[in-house]
Write an enzyme that holds these catalytic residues in place. Sequence first.
Site, PDB file in Angstrom:
ATOM      1  N   GLY A  10       0.829  -1.201   0.000  1.00 14.61           N
ATOM      2  CA  GLY A  10       0.000   0.000   0.000  1.00 14.61           C
ATOM      3  C   GLY A  10       0.859   1.245   0.000  1.00 14.61           C
ATOM      4  O   GLY A  10       0.521   2.256   0.630  1.00 14.61           O
ATOM      5  N   ALA A  11       1.960   1.197  -0.752  1.00 15.07           N
ATOM      6  CA  ALA A  11       2.992   2.227  -0.635  1.00 15.07           C
ATOM      7  C   ALA A  11       2.974   3.262  -1.749  1.00 15.07           C
ATOM      8  O   ALA A  11       3.921   4.033  -1.895  1.00 15.07           O
ATOM      9  CB  ALA A  11       4.375   1.565  -0.577  1.00 15.07           C
ATOM     10  N   ARG A  13       0.995   5.815  -1.964  1.00 13.76           N
ATOM     11  CA  ARG A  13       0.538   7.131  -1.515  1.00 13.76           C
ATOM     12  C   ARG A  13       0.464   7.146   0.009  1.00 13.76           C
ATOM     13  O   ARG A  13       0.634   6.114   0.667  1.00 13.76           O
ATOM     14  CB  ARG A  13      -0.840   7.452  -2.095  1.00 13.76           C
ATOM     15  N   ASP A  60      -2.015  -7.258  -5.944  1.00 10.74           N
ATOM     16  CA  ASP A  60      -3.152  -7.296  -5.041  1.00 10.74           C
ATOM     17  C   ASP A  60      -2.764  -8.192  -3.878  1.00 10.74           C
ATOM     18  O   ASP A  60      -2.603  -9.411  -4.053  1.00 10.74           O
ATOM     19  CB  ASP A  60      -4.369  -7.861  -5.782  1.00 10.74           C
ATOM     20  N   VAL A  61      -2.588  -7.612  -2.691  1.00 10.51           N
ATOM     21  CA  VAL A  61      -2.082  -8.389  -1.564  1.00 10.51           C
ATOM     22  C   VAL A  61      -3.064  -9.449  -1.081  1.00 10.51           C
ATOM     23  O   VAL A  61      -2.685 -10.333  -0.306  1.00 10.51           O
ATOM     24  CB  VAL A  61      -1.665  -7.485  -0.382  1.00 10.51           C
ATOM     25  N   SER A 139      -4.710   0.449  13.993  1.00 11.54           N
ATOM     26  CA  SER A 139      -5.377   1.749  14.050  1.00 11.54           C
ATOM     27  C   SER A 139      -6.025   1.911  15.414  1.00 11.54           C
ATOM     28  O   SER A 139      -6.351   0.924  16.083  1.00 11.54           O
ATOM     29  CB  SER A 139      -6.454   1.836  12.963  1.00 11.54           C
ATOM     30  N   TYR A 151     -13.698  -2.339   9.493  1.00  9.49           N
ATOM     31  CA  TYR A 151     -12.346  -1.801   9.651  1.00  9.49           C
ATOM     32  C   TYR A 151     -11.829  -2.012  11.077  1.00  9.49           C
ATOM     33  O   TYR A 151     -10.680  -2.411  11.281  1.00  9.49           O
ATOM     34  CB  TYR A 151     -12.362  -0.314   9.298  1.00  9.49           C
ATOM     35  N   ALA A 152     -12.691  -1.754  12.071  1.00  9.75           N
ATOM     36  CA  ALA A 152     -12.296  -1.939  13.467  1.00  9.75           C
ATOM     37  C   ALA A 152     -11.945  -3.395  13.754  1.00  9.75           C
ATOM     38  O   ALA A 152     -10.952  -3.692  14.426  1.00  9.75           O
ATOM     39  CB  ALA A 152     -13.414  -1.467  14.405  1.00  9.75           C
ATOM     40  N   ALA A 154     -10.945  -5.615  11.565  1.00 10.67           N
ATOM     41  CA  ALA A 154      -9.710  -5.945  10.850  1.00 10.67           C
ATOM     42  C   ALA A 154      -8.491  -5.415  11.592  1.00 10.67           C
ATOM     43  O   ALA A 154      -7.475  -6.118  11.730  1.00 10.67           O
ATOM     44  CB  ALA A 154      -9.761  -5.380   9.433  1.00 10.67           C
ATOM     45  N   LYS A 155      -8.572  -4.191  12.084  1.00  7.53           N
ATOM     46  CA  LYS A 155      -7.421  -3.587  12.757  1.00  7.53           C
ATOM     47  C   LYS A 155      -7.177  -4.213  14.128  1.00  7.53           C
ATOM     48  O   LYS A 155      -6.033  -4.305  14.592  1.00  7.53           O
ATOM     49  CB  LYS A 155      -7.624  -2.077  12.871  1.00  7.53           C
TER      50      LYS A 155
END
Length: 250
Positions: A10-11, A13, A60-61, A139, A151-152, A154-155
């Site tokens: 994801g590098a 940007r 695509d990871v 995060s 998202y929560a 996953a993080k």
Amino acid sequence: MTQRIAVVTGAARGIGAEVAARLAADGNAVAVVDLDEAASKEVADRINGSGGWAIGIGADVSDEEQVTAAVTRVAEELGAPTILVNNAGIIRDNLLFKMTVADWDAVMGVHLRGAFLMSREVQKYQTKEGWGRIVNLSSTSALGNRGQANYAAAKAGMQGFTKTLALELGRFGVTANAVAPGFIATEMTAATAERIGVSFEDFKEASAAEIPVRRVGVPADIANAVSFFAGEGAGFVSGQVLYVAGGPKA
């Protein structure tokens, strides 16, 4: 000092690009990996133009074959990768009753499946070399955040994943740590502001007012933390989660 080979996902940007540039400035060769190959190459070109050594790779990871091909290419073109930064991530925010299965799966696929696939592939080289650093991006949302059930989760999962890697890989000289950013001014947070219908400047100002240091973070704040965890001096630090959020977090 031996030059290390770093892979940052994801590098193309934001935080990932800043991390890649920082690791290159630290003396590492860097593979800039992103779904957007053209943007990855642009970041790599900037690093090379500044005297570093980098290549840009599109992958695509969440795709096992693409991950294997990308890491193999890193080994062939730069050398055995021993530093991995799992930064790739996406958001598909919504309240639970509006969230689709596709929204859930997409976020889990990039964050957790991606980190798993990349770590599994890179550890082959790390354990053989007897040295390695894995830094996972978590995060503050891991502590819970309205509208981010996917998202929560996953993080939070990234934190458990990190601690397990630390337990399994430590005997091979490999450490695993996580950096958990708070509010960082990036394209992703700008998109959040747009989604909730406020200007990005107002969004940042309101957020800064609730942060003890009275400012929002910038990508360099995260790159500084990653640089420490990825360095030679962090060999006795493993399985830790560092909240880079301008104040204490639980």
